[in-house]
Write a protein that holds these residues in place. Structure first.
Motif, PDB file in Angstrom:
ATOM      1  N   MET A  29      -8.448  52.018  81.999  1.00  0.00           N
ATOM      2  CA  MET A  29      -7.845  52.338  80.704  1.00  0.00           C
ATOM      3  C   MET A  29      -6.593  53.194  80.849  1.00  0.00           C
ATOM      4  N   ALA A  30      -6.507  53.987  81.900  1.00  0.00           N
ATOM      5  CA  ALA A  30      -5.332  54.830  82.119  1.00  0.00           C
ATOM      6  C   ALA A  30      -4.092  54.007  82.468  1.00  0.00           C
ATOM      7  N   LEU A  31      -4.278  52.741  82.801  1.00  0.00           N
ATOM      8  CA  LEU A  31      -3.162  51.881  83.185  1.00  0.00           C
ATOM      9  C   LEU A  31      -2.452  51.247  81.997  1.00  0.00           C
ATOM     10  N   TRP A  32      -3.087  51.313  80.825  1.00  0.00           N
ATOM     11  CA  TRP A  32      -2.517  50.674  79.643  1.00  0.00           C
ATOM     12  C   TRP A  32      -1.408  51.529  79.047  1.00  0.00           C
ATOM     13  N   ALA A  33      -0.454  50.872  78.412  1.00  0.00           N
ATOM     14  CA  ALA A  33       0.634  51.563  77.724  1.00  0.00           C
ATOM     15  C   ALA A  33       0.064  52.385  76.577  1.00  0.00           C
ATOM     16  N   ASP A  34       0.721  53.473  76.281  1.00  0.00           N
ATOM     17  CA  ASP A  34       0.303  54.334  75.176  1.00  0.00           C
ATOM     18  C   ASP A  34       0.858  53.740  73.880  1.00  0.00           C
ATOM     19  N   ASP A  35       0.226  52.677  73.432  1.00  0.00           N
ATOM     20  CA  ASP A  35       0.708  51.910  72.293  1.00  0.00           C
ATOM     21  C   ASP A  35      -0.491  51.233  71.653  1.00  0.00           C
ATOM     22  N   GLU A  36      -0.663  51.366  70.368  1.00  0.00           N
ATOM     23  CA  GLU A  36      -1.812  50.733  69.702  1.00  0.00           C
ATOM     24  C   GLU A  36      -1.689  49.222  69.634  1.00  0.00           C
ATOM     25  N   GLU A  37      -0.552  48.681  69.984  1.00  0.00           N
ATOM     26  CA  GLU A  37      -0.378  47.231  69.933  1.00  0.00           C
ATOM     27  C   GLU A  37      -0.611  46.563  71.280  1.00  0.00           C
ATOM     28  N   ILE A  38      -1.294  47.247  72.199  1.00  0.00           N
ATOM     29  CA  ILE A  38      -1.665  46.597  73.450  1.00  0.00           C
ATOM     30  C   ILE A  38      -2.676  45.497  73.132  1.00  0.00           C
ATOM     31  N   VAL A  39      -2.703  44.482  73.973  1.00  0.00           N
ATOM     32  CA  VAL A  39      -3.593  43.357  73.713  1.00  0.00           C
ATOM     33  C   VAL A  39      -4.193  42.849  75.022  1.00  0.00           C
ATOM     34  N   CYS A  40      -5.445  42.429  74.938  1.00  0.00           N
ATOM     35  CA  CYS A  40      -6.156  41.872  76.087  1.00  0.00           C
ATOM     36  C   CYS A  40      -6.913  40.635  75.609  1.00  0.00           C
ATOM     37  N   VAL A  41      -6.625  39.504  76.223  1.00  0.00           N
ATOM     38  CA  VAL A  41      -7.353  38.273  75.932  1.00  0.00           C
ATOM     39  C   VAL A  41      -8.078  37.879  77.207  1.00  0.00           C
ATOM     40  N   LEU A  42      -9.395  37.854  77.119  1.00  0.00           N
ATOM     41  CA  LEU A  42     -10.219  37.491  78.272  1.00  0.00           C
ATOM     42  C   LEU A  42     -10.598  36.021  78.166  1.00  0.00           C
ATOM     43  N   PRO A  43     -11.101  35.420  79.247  1.00  0.00           N
ATOM     44  CA  PRO A  43     -11.394  33.984  79.222  1.00  0.00           C
ATOM     45  C   PRO A  43     -12.360  33.538  78.129  1.00  0.00           C
ATOM     46  N   ASP A  44     -13.119  34.451  77.532  1.00  0.00           N
ATOM     47  CA  ASP A  44     -14.010  34.052  76.443  1.00  0.00           C
ATOM     48  C   ASP A  44     -13.231  33.765  75.159  1.00  0.00           C
ATOM     49  N   GLY A  45     -11.916  34.006  75.164  1.00  0.00           N
ATOM     50  CA  GLY A  45     -11.072  33.651  74.033  1.00  0.00           C
ATOM     51  C   GLY A  45     -10.895  34.729  72.991  1.00  0.00           C
ATOM     52  N   ARG A  46     -11.622  35.830  73.125  1.00  0.00           N
ATOM     53  CA  ARG A  46     -11.470  36.914  72.143  1.00  0.00           C
ATOM     54  C   ARG A  46     -10.171  37.668  72.375  1.00  0.00           C
ATOM     55  N   ASN A 115       6.235  57.388  81.341  1.00  0.00           N
ATOM     56  CA  ASN A 115       5.148  57.563  82.307  1.00  0.00           C
ATOM     57  C   ASN A 115       5.152  56.491  83.382  1.00  0.00           C
ATOM     58  N   GLY A 116       6.307  55.860  83.602  1.00  0.00           N
ATOM     59  CA  GLY A 116       6.391  54.786  84.585  1.00  0.00           C
ATOM     60  C   GLY A 116       5.963  53.467  83.961  1.00  0.00           C
ATOM     61  N   TRP A 117       5.551  52.551  84.802  1.00  0.00           N
ATOM     62  CA  TRP A 117       5.127  51.237  84.341  1.00  0.00           C
ATOM     63  C   TRP A 117       3.678  51.291  83.868  1.00  0.00           C
ATOM     64  N   ARG A 118       3.385  50.579  82.790  1.00  0.00           N
ATOM     65  CA  ARG A 118       2.024  50.484  82.257  1.00  0.00           C
ATOM     66  C   ARG A 118       1.782  49.060  81.761  1.00  0.00           C
ATOM     67  N   LEU A 119       0.523  48.710  81.646  1.00  0.00           N
ATOM     68  CA  LEU A 119       0.110  47.392  81.183  1.00  0.00           C
ATOM     69  C   LEU A 119       0.212  47.325  79.665  1.00  0.00           C
ATOM     70  N   LEU A 120       0.918  46.334  79.168  1.00  0.00           N
ATOM     71  CA  LEU A 120       1.092  46.135  77.731  1.00  0.00           C
ATOM     72  C   LEU A 120       0.183  45.018  77.232  1.00  0.00           C
ATOM     73  N   ALA A 121      -0.003  43.984  78.083  1.00  0.00           N
ATOM     74  CA  ALA A 121      -0.851  42.848  77.698  1.00  0.00           C
ATOM     75  C   ALA A 121      -1.434  42.199  78.944  1.00  0.00           C
ATOM     76  N   HIS A 122      -2.670  41.759  78.813  1.00  0.00           N
ATOM     77  CA  HIS A 122      -3.342  40.967  79.848  1.00  0.00           C
ATOM     78  C   HIS A 122      -3.934  39.777  79.120  1.00  0.00           C
ATOM     79  N   HIS A 123      -3.543  38.576  79.528  1.00  0.00           N
ATOM     80  CA  HIS A 123      -4.053  37.360  78.892  1.00  0.00           C
ATOM     81  C   HIS A 123      -4.597  36.456  79.989  1.00  0.00           C
ATOM     82  N   ALA A 124      -5.887  36.185  79.923  1.00  0.00           N
ATOM     83  CA  ALA A 124      -6.544  35.344  80.922  1.00  0.00           C
ATOM     84  C   ALA A 124      -7.218  34.166  80.234  1.00  0.00           C
ATOM     85  N   SER A 125      -7.103  33.000  80.836  1.00  0.00           N
ATOM     86  CA  SER A 125      -7.778  31.824  80.296  1.00  0.00           C
ATOM     87  C   SER A 125      -8.289  30.979  81.453  1.00  0.00           C
ATOM     88  N   ALA A 126      -9.344  30.267  81.190  1.00  0.00           N
ATOM     89  CA  ALA A 126      -9.964  29.452  82.227  1.00  0.00           C
ATOM     90  C   ALA A 126      -8.990  28.396  82.726  1.00  0.00           C
TER      91      ALA A 126
END
Length: 147
Positions: A29-46, A115-126
């Motif tokens: 969680m510390a790797l994510w950008a300090d932004d409420e609009e971060i997004v993560c899509v996991l292979p389950d589609g959520r 704070n340097g580079w941070r993760l803004l979005a991670h999108h994974a799909s099968a």
């Protein structure tokens, strides 16, 4: 958890998959950008939006499968001054089983800030097919005719 200044998007990406391998929710969680609009899509589609939704889903994933190793292959990187996009193939392994469990296509978007580079979005799909090995022995997508 205080994270060190991460100088490159690759540093964030490496730390992200290392946190997954150790089921370390705080480090992840510390790797994510300090932004409420971060997004993560996991292979389950959520689609998970915001820090609390992302934290809760990863907490549940770590509780269900604490030992996950992800090996990346066939990276494609695009980097500008403030934004970087990495597209990778993730191959998942569990516990000490040497056989891969699944293959996923993933796009990681990184943002450079104070704070340097941070993760803004991670999108994974099968992936449509399980990968074949490329010339380096790393998994790659199977060859197929599109038209």
């Amino acid at each position: 958890m205080n994270m060190p200044l991460l100088a490159r998007p690759e540093d964030v990406e490496n730390a992200f998959y290392e946190a997954i391998a150790h089921a370390d929710l705080d480090a992840l969680m510390a790797l994510w950008a300090d932004d409420e609009e971060i997004v993560c899509v996991l292979p389950d589609g959520r689609r998970l939006e915001g820090m609390s939704a992302i934290r809760e889903r990863w907490r549940a994933l770590f509780a269900a499968t604490p030992r996950i190793t992800v090996r990346l292959s066939q990276p494609l990187h695009w980097t500008s001054m403030l934004l970087a996009v990495h597209h990778v193939i993730e191959t998942f392994y569990t516990a000490d089983d040497p056989a891969p469990k699944s293959c996923v296509l993933a796009t990681n978007v990184f943002q450079r800030g104070v704070n340097g580079w941070r993760l803004l979005a991670h999108h994974a799909s099968a992936a449509a097919e399980f990968p074949d090995s490329d010339e380096t022995g790393a998994p790659g997508l199977a060859q197929r005719v599109l038209h």
